[in-house]
Design an enzyme around this catalytic site. Structure first.
Site, PDB file in Angstrom:
ATOM      1  N   SER A  75       0.702  -1.193   0.090  1.00  0.00           N
ATOM      2  CA  SER A  75      -0.014   0.020  -0.011  1.00  0.00           C
ATOM      3  C   SER A  75       0.846   1.280  -0.053  1.00  0.00           C
ATOM      4  O   SER A  75       1.970   1.409   0.726  1.00  0.00           O
ATOM      5  CB  SER A  75      -0.877  -0.079   1.158  1.00  0.00           C
ATOM      6  OG  SER A  75      -1.959  -1.062   1.202  1.00  0.00           O
ATOM      7  N   ILE A  76       0.564   2.380  -0.853  1.00  0.00           N
ATOM      8  CA  ILE A  76       1.080   3.618  -0.922  1.00  0.00           C
ATOM      9  C   ILE A  76       1.323   4.280   0.595  1.00  0.00           C
ATOM     10  O   ILE A  76       2.407   4.573   1.075  1.00  0.00           O
ATOM     11  CB  ILE A  76       0.538   4.410  -1.651  1.00  0.00           C
ATOM     12  CG1 ILE A  76       0.849   4.007  -3.418  1.00  0.00           C
ATOM     13  CG2 ILE A  76       0.915   5.850  -1.626  1.00  0.00           C
ATOM     14  CD1 ILE A  76      -0.016   4.733  -4.374  1.00  0.00           C
ATOM     15  N   TYR A  80      -9.745   3.220 -16.510  1.00  0.00           N
ATOM     16  CA  TYR A  80      -9.708   4.135 -15.384  1.00  0.00           C
ATOM     17  C   TYR A  80     -11.109   4.709 -15.156  1.00  0.00           C
ATOM     18  O   TYR A  80     -11.582   4.877 -14.189  1.00  0.00           O
ATOM     19  CB  TYR A  80      -8.685   5.022 -15.239  1.00  0.00           C
ATOM     20  CG  TYR A  80      -8.279   5.457 -13.678  1.00  0.00           C
ATOM     21  CD1 TYR A  80      -7.866   4.449 -12.786  1.00  0.00           C
ATOM     22  CD2 TYR A  80      -8.273   6.929 -13.417  1.00  0.00           C
ATOM     23  CE1 TYR A  80      -7.624   4.805 -11.544  1.00  0.00           C
ATOM     24  CE2 TYR A  80      -8.062   7.293 -12.126  1.00  0.00           C
ATOM     25  CZ  TYR A  80      -7.772   6.137 -11.310  1.00  0.00           C
ATOM     26  OH  TYR A  80      -7.415   6.544  -9.978  1.00  0.00           O
ATOM     27  N   ALA A  87     -13.809   1.827  -6.429  1.00  0.00           N
ATOM     28  CA  ALA A  87     -14.984   1.879  -7.416  1.00  0.00           C
ATOM     29  C   ALA A  87     -15.348   0.561  -7.713  1.00  0.00           C
ATOM     30  O   ALA A  87     -14.568  -0.305  -7.408  1.00  0.00           O
ATOM     31  CB  ALA A  87     -14.804   2.558  -8.711  1.00  0.00           C
ATOM     32  N   VAL A 117     -14.819   4.505   5.578  1.00  0.00           N
ATOM     33  CA  VAL A 117     -15.335   6.210   5.135  1.00  0.00           C
ATOM     34  C   VAL A 117     -16.561   6.482   4.561  1.00  0.00           C
ATOM     35  O   VAL A 117     -17.036   7.665   4.338  1.00  0.00           O
ATOM     36  CB  VAL A 117     -14.038   6.755   4.305  1.00  0.00           C
ATOM     37  CG1 VAL A 117     -13.103   6.980   5.011  1.00  0.00           C
ATOM     38  CG2 VAL A 117     -13.930   6.102   2.955  1.00  0.00           C
ATOM     39  N   LYS A 143     -11.274  11.327  -9.283  1.00  0.00           N
ATOM     40  CA  LYS A 143      -9.894  11.900  -8.888  1.00  0.00           C
ATOM     41  C   LYS A 143      -9.956  13.362  -9.372  1.00  0.00           C
ATOM     42  O   LYS A 143      -9.477  14.203  -8.682  1.00  0.00           O
ATOM     43  CB  LYS A 143      -8.819  11.061  -9.737  1.00  0.00           C
ATOM     44  CG  LYS A 143      -8.635   9.767  -9.165  1.00  0.00           C
ATOM     45  CD  LYS A 143      -8.069   9.847  -7.630  1.00  0.00           C
ATOM     46  CE  LYS A 143      -7.751   8.515  -7.214  1.00  0.00           C
ATOM     47  NZ  LYS A 143      -7.714   8.362  -5.716  1.00  0.00           N
ATOM     48  N   LEU A 175      -2.532  -3.699  -4.500  1.00  0.00           N
ATOM     49  CA  LEU A 175      -3.558  -4.220  -4.463  1.00  0.00           C
ATOM     50  C   LEU A 175      -4.641  -3.649  -5.456  1.00  0.00           C
ATOM     51  O   LEU A 175      -5.593  -4.316  -6.320  1.00  0.00           O
ATOM     52  CB  LEU A 175      -4.441  -4.617  -3.269  1.00  0.00           C
ATOM     53  CG  LEU A 175      -5.081  -6.032  -3.231  1.00  0.00           C
ATOM     54  CD1 LEU A 175      -4.129  -7.115  -3.691  1.00  0.00           C
ATOM     55  CD2 LEU A 175      -5.605  -6.421  -1.878  1.00  0.00           C
ATOM     56  N   SER A 176      -4.897  -2.441  -5.395  1.00  0.00           N
ATOM     57  CA  SER A 176      -5.598  -1.548  -5.982  1.00  0.00           C
ATOM     58  C   SER A 176      -5.352  -1.470  -7.686  1.00  0.00           C
ATOM     59  O   SER A 176      -5.946  -1.093  -8.485  1.00  0.00           O
ATOM     60  CB  SER A 176      -5.768  -0.066  -5.747  1.00  0.00           C
ATOM     61  OG  SER A 176      -6.610  -0.073  -4.300  1.00  0.00           O
ATOM     62  N   ILE A 189      -7.098   6.306  -0.184  1.00  0.00           N
ATOM     63  CA  ILE A 189      -8.344   5.499  -0.012  1.00  0.00           C
ATOM     64  C   ILE A 189      -8.946   5.814  -1.478  1.00  0.00           C
ATOM     65  O   ILE A 189      -9.200   7.065  -1.840  1.00  0.00           O
ATOM     66  CB  ILE A 189      -9.272   5.816   1.030  1.00  0.00           C
ATOM     67  CG1 ILE A 189      -8.802   5.429   2.307  1.00  0.00           C
ATOM     68  CG2 ILE A 189     -10.739   5.545   0.840  1.00  0.00           C
ATOM     69  CD1 ILE A 189      -9.537   5.847   3.621  1.00  0.00           C
TER      70      ILE A 189
END
Ligand code: NAD
Ligand code: IMJ
Length: 256
Positions: free
Chosen positions: A20-21, A156, A96, A66, A163, A195-196, A93
């Site tokens: 994860s970032i 995307y 979609a 969230v 975004k 993972l995203s 975070i």
């Protein structure tokens, strides 16, 4: 030079695993002496956090989905009681529905559009509002974005729209919070295998294109993102707010 974030209470939202970032940023902030507070989505992420932070001392971690106002309110209530002051926040975070990240953008359902906007953009607005109440000594808030907000990245789709809303939200939040000496910025990361990004069609081709065509001739790493996040979270960036900072090996500057 002393450590850049010593004595700073920094909330990190979005660690899922070691790729994860948010975890890359957490490690960099820890090296600079920050007191880290984490949120996690579910029990699996909580167990992952326990493992990852085993050598970091006491783990301060709270659940937060969230999409729930109650979760967000409970989270900041607990941080207020246990820490009093917050100096930094990292929002990493996005979500979609998987069916909306392939094929046709125009086929995005009303519900799919809502979910992407709610979790990936509105959540930033909500956490900024709550965090600002605790940033009584000034602060720095960062979120993660992607160039799919301004250019078409096939697949995307609705995430690009979310975004774009996220980046605009950063500018409006920066305007409102500036007088409280709270800065709000976004970090636009180049593609990273998290993972995203798993399951994204042709992801290794995308990584290859960045390696071949970007000015730095390589992909970015969690360390690259962590170091820029430290700059944004620390006093080094005291005059910077409302910005999108690209950490993408310079790829966004290329025409071809
Ligand atoms: P990741 O899957 O490790 O992180 C995404 C996080 O979002 C996970 O921790 C997940 O638990 C969390 N999340 C999803 N729904 C949630 C909800 N309802 N409530 C709370 N948390 C929720 O992937 P990552 O690549 O580290 O993503 C972090 C951020 O970086 C995202 O905003 C993503 O859009 C952005 N980003 C990623 C890349 C990339 O190539 N990986 C590039 C640019 C920007
Ligand atoms: C995601 C989809 C399509 C193309 C993509 C990406 N490219 C990159 C990503 C080119 C780099 C990763 N990224 C920048 C994201 O923001 C990903 C967000 C995301 C990923 C998933 C996958 C699993 C799922 N929902 C998701 N929601 C958001 O079910």
């Amino acid at each position: 030079m002393g450590k850049l974030l010593s004595g700073r209470n920094i909330l990190i939202m979005g660690v899922r695993n070691k790729w994860s970032i948010a975890w890359g940023i957490a490690q960099a902030a820890h090296r600079e002496g920050a007191n880290l507070i984490f949120t996690y989505l579910g029990e699996r992420e909580k167990e992952e956090l326990k493992k990852l932070t085993a050598d970091m001392g006491t783990l301060h971690a709270y659940p937060c989905d969230v999409s729930s106002d109650e979760d967000i309110e409970r989270l900041f209530g607990r941080i207020k009681t246990e820490f009093g002051v917050l100096h930094g926040l990292v929002h990493a975070i996005a979500f979609a529905k998987s069916e909306d990240l392939k094929d046709s953008f125009l086929n995005t359902s009303r519900e799919g559009f809502r979910v992407a906007m709610d979790i990936s953009a509105y959540s930033m607005v909500a956490v900024c509002r709550h965090a600002a109440q605790l940033m009584t000594e000034g602060g720095s808030i960062i979120t993660l974005t992607y160039r799919g907000s301004i250019k078409v990245m096939p697949g995307y789709n609705v995430m690009g729209v979310a975004k774009a809303a996220l980046e605009a939200s950063v500018r409006y939040a920066a305007y409102e919070l500036g007088s409280s000496n709270i800065r709000v910025n976004s970090l636009s990361a180049g593609p990273i295998k998290t993972l995203s990004a798993k399951g994204v069609k042709n992801f290794s081709d995308i990584l290859g294109i960045v390696e071949e065509r970007s000015p730095l001739k390589r992909n970015v790493t969690l360390e690259d993102l962590g170091k820029t996040a430290v700059y944004l979270l620390s006093d080094l960036s005291s005059g910077v707010t409302g910005e999108v900072i690209f950490v993408d090996s310079g790829y966004n500057n290329m025409g071809l």
